[in-house]
Design a protein around this motif. Structure first.
Motif, mmCIF file in Angstrom:
data_model
loop_
_atom_site.group_PDB
_atom_site.id
_atom_site.type_symbol
_atom_site.label_atom_id
_atom_site.label_comp_id
_atom_site.label_asym_id
_atom_site.label_seq_id
_atom_site.Cartn_x
_atom_site.Cartn_y
_atom_site.Cartn_z
ATOM 1 N N ASN A 55 0.792 -1.235 0.000
ATOM 2 C CA ASN A 55 0.000 0.000 0.000
ATOM 3 C C ASN A 55 0.821 1.282 0.000
ATOM 4 O OD1 ASN A 55 -2.725 -1.268 0.321
ATOM 5 N ND2 ASN A 55 -1.770 -2.044 2.192
ATOM 6 N N SER A 56 2.009 1.270 0.588
ATOM 7 C CA SER A 56 2.861 2.464 0.657
ATOM 8 C C SER A 56 4.316 2.070 0.444
ATOM 9 C CB SER A 56 2.689 3.164 2.014
ATOM 10 O OG SER A 56 1.345 3.503 2.263
ATOM 11 N N PRO A 57 4.674 1.554 -0.726
ATOM 12 C CA PRO A 57 6.020 1.005 -0.933
ATOM 13 C C PRO A 57 7.128 2.030 -0.768
ATOM 14 C CG PRO A 57 4.862 1.222 -3.024
ATOM 15 C CD PRO A 57 3.843 1.458 -1.945
ATOM 16 N N GLU A 58 6.803 3.313 -0.933
ATOM 17 C CA GLU A 58 7.843 4.339 -0.846
ATOM 18 C C GLU A 58 8.448 4.463 0.543
ATOM 19 O OE1 GLU A 58 4.075 6.122 0.503
ATOM 20 O OE2 GLU A 58 4.637 4.877 -1.204
ATOM 21 N N ILE A 59 7.773 3.953 1.574
ATOM 22 C CA ILE A 59 8.309 4.073 2.939
ATOM 23 C C ILE A 59 9.122 2.848 3.342
ATOM 24 C CG2 ILE A 59 6.347 5.532 3.591
ATOM 25 C CD1 ILE A 59 5.242 3.181 5.205
ATOM 26 N N VAL A 60 9.261 1.894 2.426
ATOM 27 C CA VAL A 60 9.993 0.654 2.720
ATOM 28 C C VAL A 60 11.299 0.653 1.943
ATOM 29 C CG1 VAL A 60 9.898 -1.872 2.706
ATOM 30 C CG2 VAL A 60 7.788 -0.541 3.003
ATOM 31 N N ARG A 61 12.380 0.227 2.581
ATOM 32 C CA ARG A 61 13.673 0.175 1.912
ATOM 33 C C ARG A 61 13.614 -0.741 0.695
ATOM 34 N NH1 ARG A 61 15.623 -0.122 7.247
ATOM 35 N NH2 ARG A 61 15.860 -2.385 7.026
ATOM 36 N N GLU A 62 14.389 -0.397 -0.344
ATOM 37 C CA GLU A 62 14.322 -1.126 -1.617
ATOM 38 C C GLU A 62 14.612 -2.612 -1.438
ATOM 39 O OE1 GLU A 62 16.248 -1.051 -6.132
ATOM 40 O OE2 GLU A 62 16.825 0.463 -4.645
ATOM 41 N N GLY A 63 15.636 -2.943 -0.658
ATOM 42 C CA GLY A 63 15.976 -4.349 -0.457
ATOM 43 C C GLY A 63 14.846 -5.127 0.185
ATOM 44 N N THR A 64 14.173 -4.484 1.144
ATOM 45 C CA THR A 64 13.041 -5.141 1.805
ATOM 46 C C THR A 64 11.880 -5.302 0.840
ATOM 47 O OG1 THR A 64 13.719 -4.159 3.914
ATOM 48 C CG2 THR A 64 11.483 -5.023 3.781
ATOM 49 N N ARG A 65 11.611 -4.264 0.032
ATOM 50 C CA ARG A 65 10.538 -4.370 -0.966
ATOM 51 C C ARG A 65 10.774 -5.543 -1.904
ATOM 52 N NH1 ARG A 65 11.147 1.319 -1.967
ATOM 53 N NH2 ARG A 65 11.912 0.836 -4.050
ATOM 54 N N GLU A 66 12.016 -5.672 -2.376
ATOM 55 C CA GLU A 66 12.321 -6.749 -3.312
ATOM 56 C C GLU A 66 12.129 -8.116 -2.660
ATOM 57 O OE1 GLU A 66 16.245 -5.948 -4.634
ATOM 58 O OE2 GLU A 66 15.655 -4.297 -5.961
ATOM 59 N N ARG A 67 12.508 -8.233 -1.376
ATOM 60 C CA ARG A 67 12.350 -9.498 -0.672
ATOM 61 C C ARG A 67 10.874 -9.869 -0.532
ATOM 62 N NH1 ARG A 67 15.456 -8.018 3.391
ATOM 63 N NH2 ARG A 67 13.952 -8.344 5.068
ATOM 64 N N VAL A 68 10.063 -8.885 -0.166
ATOM 65 C CA VAL A 68 8.633 -9.129 0.016
ATOM 66 C C VAL A 68 7.981 -9.470 -1.321
ATOM 67 C CG1 VAL A 68 6.432 -8.059 0.636
ATOM 68 C CG2 VAL A 68 8.445 -7.718 2.092
ATOM 69 N N ARG A 69 8.329 -8.747 -2.380
ATOM 70 C CA ARG A 69 7.726 -9.016 -3.686
ATOM 71 C C ARG A 69 8.146 -10.382 -4.211
ATOM 72 N NH1 ARG A 69 8.629 -2.853 -5.911
ATOM 73 N NH2 ARG A 69 6.834 -1.945 -4.836
ATOM 74 N N ALA A 70 9.370 -10.787 -3.925
ATOM 75 C CA ALA A 70 9.816 -12.120 -4.326
ATOM 76 C C ALA A 70 9.015 -13.191 -3.600
ATOM 77 C CB ALA A 70 11.315 -12.283 -4.042
ATOM 78 N N ALA A 71 8.736 -12.962 -2.316
ATOM 79 C CA ALA A 71 7.939 -13.918 -1.548
ATOM 80 C C ALA A 71 6.502 -13.968 -2.065
ATOM 81 C CB ALA A 71 7.949 -13.534 -0.066
#
Length: 338
Positions: A26-42
């Motif tokens: 919902n608010s990807p801009e507040i999450v660090r890029e590495g964490t976003r990539e990990r979550v999207r991969a999951a």
């Protein structure tokens, strides 16, 4: 029947909290890029799909993005927008968003269609494509409070320079100058006389791509104005121009503003007995791949990710970063001789 994956499953697989997964959606801009990539991969690995019905009830929004489908115009490079729409659709689903494609023949008809879709609760945000000088759509969307992101910079608009970082005019674009700069540096390995085959001046996209060639030439061998050639965006026009230029003087390579022009240049080189002369296009279309022509890849998947990030962001959360330039990639094919 197998149980559908949940937010908790995604959080566990990514090694983050449930709230972090929610933030990525919902608010990807507040999450660090590495964490976003990990979550999207999951999310991709587990096949997780958020409940869009629940989200619509909670937010009173349709969670649907509208995008205009251009009329079929034929040609070689039209595939780029098709790839972008496919990438946008593919990446919207894990975020709990949907894509609605609509047709219109001109800007006036498109705005009527957008109004109907918005008033009917079918869409709540827009991706603009094909922006142009005097384009009324961005102003209309802003005036009516409809969130949007443009795929393409506001070329030619009054005050376009100021609009580059304006949160009321968010955009994502491919760095055309970086692409042709890389293509020209590559071509200079084959000799100092690298021509640029571009569109007539006045096109924001075309002029930006030409700038990359000029920058590389000024560093590599000293720019030559006689090496700037012009053709409209058809294979026949490009072939005619390049055949004339090759008969008038020698060049070592040609960098083109599009794959359409590159195909024409390639055919002209074959006709002139210069099958080994490097020709580089822009868009990395299937035609360029089939003919073994090097080309600049726009990476529409990265464009789609950036567009979605801006579309779901709230105003004021990007610290002025409301525009994104995506670095393209030069694809070198082995048809060229060393």
């Amino acid at each position: 029947m197998a149980k559908s994956p949940t937010v908790e499953d995604v959080a566990r697989a990514a090694g983050v909290s449930r709230q972090t997964v929610s933030n990525v959606l919902n608010s990807p801009e507040i999450v660090r890029e590495g964490t976003r990539e990990r979550v999207r991969a999951a999310i991709t690995q587990l096949g997780y799909a958020p409940s869009m019905a629940a989200r619509r009830l909670r937010t009173q929004r349709s969670a649907t993005i509208g995008i205009h489908l251009d009329p079929y115009a034929g040609g070689i490079s039209g595939i780029v927008l098709d790839r972008f729409i496919h990438a946008l659709t593919d990446r919207a689903t894990p975020r709990g968003l949907r894509i609605l494609v609509y047709a219109a023949n001109d800007a006036e008809e498109e705005l009527r269609r957008v109004r109907q879709l918005r008033e009917g609760g079918e869409i709540d945000r827009i991706v603009l494509t094909g922006t142009y000088q005097g384009d009324p759509r961005a102003d209309w969307l802003s005036e009516h409070g409809i969130p949007f992101v443009a795929f393409g910079r506001p070329w030619g608009e009054p005050g376009a320079g100021a609009a580059m970082g304006n949160p009321d005019r968010p955009w994502v674009d491919v760095d055309g100058a970086a692409g042709t700069r890389a293509a020209t540096v590559h071509a200079l390995d084959h000799g100092p006389r690298v021509a640029f085959l571009g569109w007539p001046t006045g096109s924001g996209t075309g002029d930006d791509r030409e700038r990359g060639w000029r920058e590389a030439m000024s560093v590599g061998s000293g720019e030559r104005s006689d090496l700037r050639w012009t053709a409209v965006d058809t294979v026949a026009a490009a072939r005619e121009v390049v055949e004339q230029e090759l008969s008038a003087g020698a060049v070592d390579a040609i960098v083109c503003v599009s794959d359409t022009l590159a195909v024409g240049a390639h055919l002209a080189a074959l006709h002139a007995g210069r099958a080994d002369m490097p020709v580089v296009g822009f868009d990395n279309t299937p035609v360029a791949e089939a003919l073994g022509i090097s080309s600049v890849e726009q990476r529409p998947e990265r464009v789609a990710e950036a567009v979605l990030d801006l579309l779901v962001a709230e105003s004021g959360t990007h610290d002025g970063d409301w525009h994104r330039l995506i670095e393209p990639e030069l694809i070198v094919r082995t048809r060229e001789a060393s």
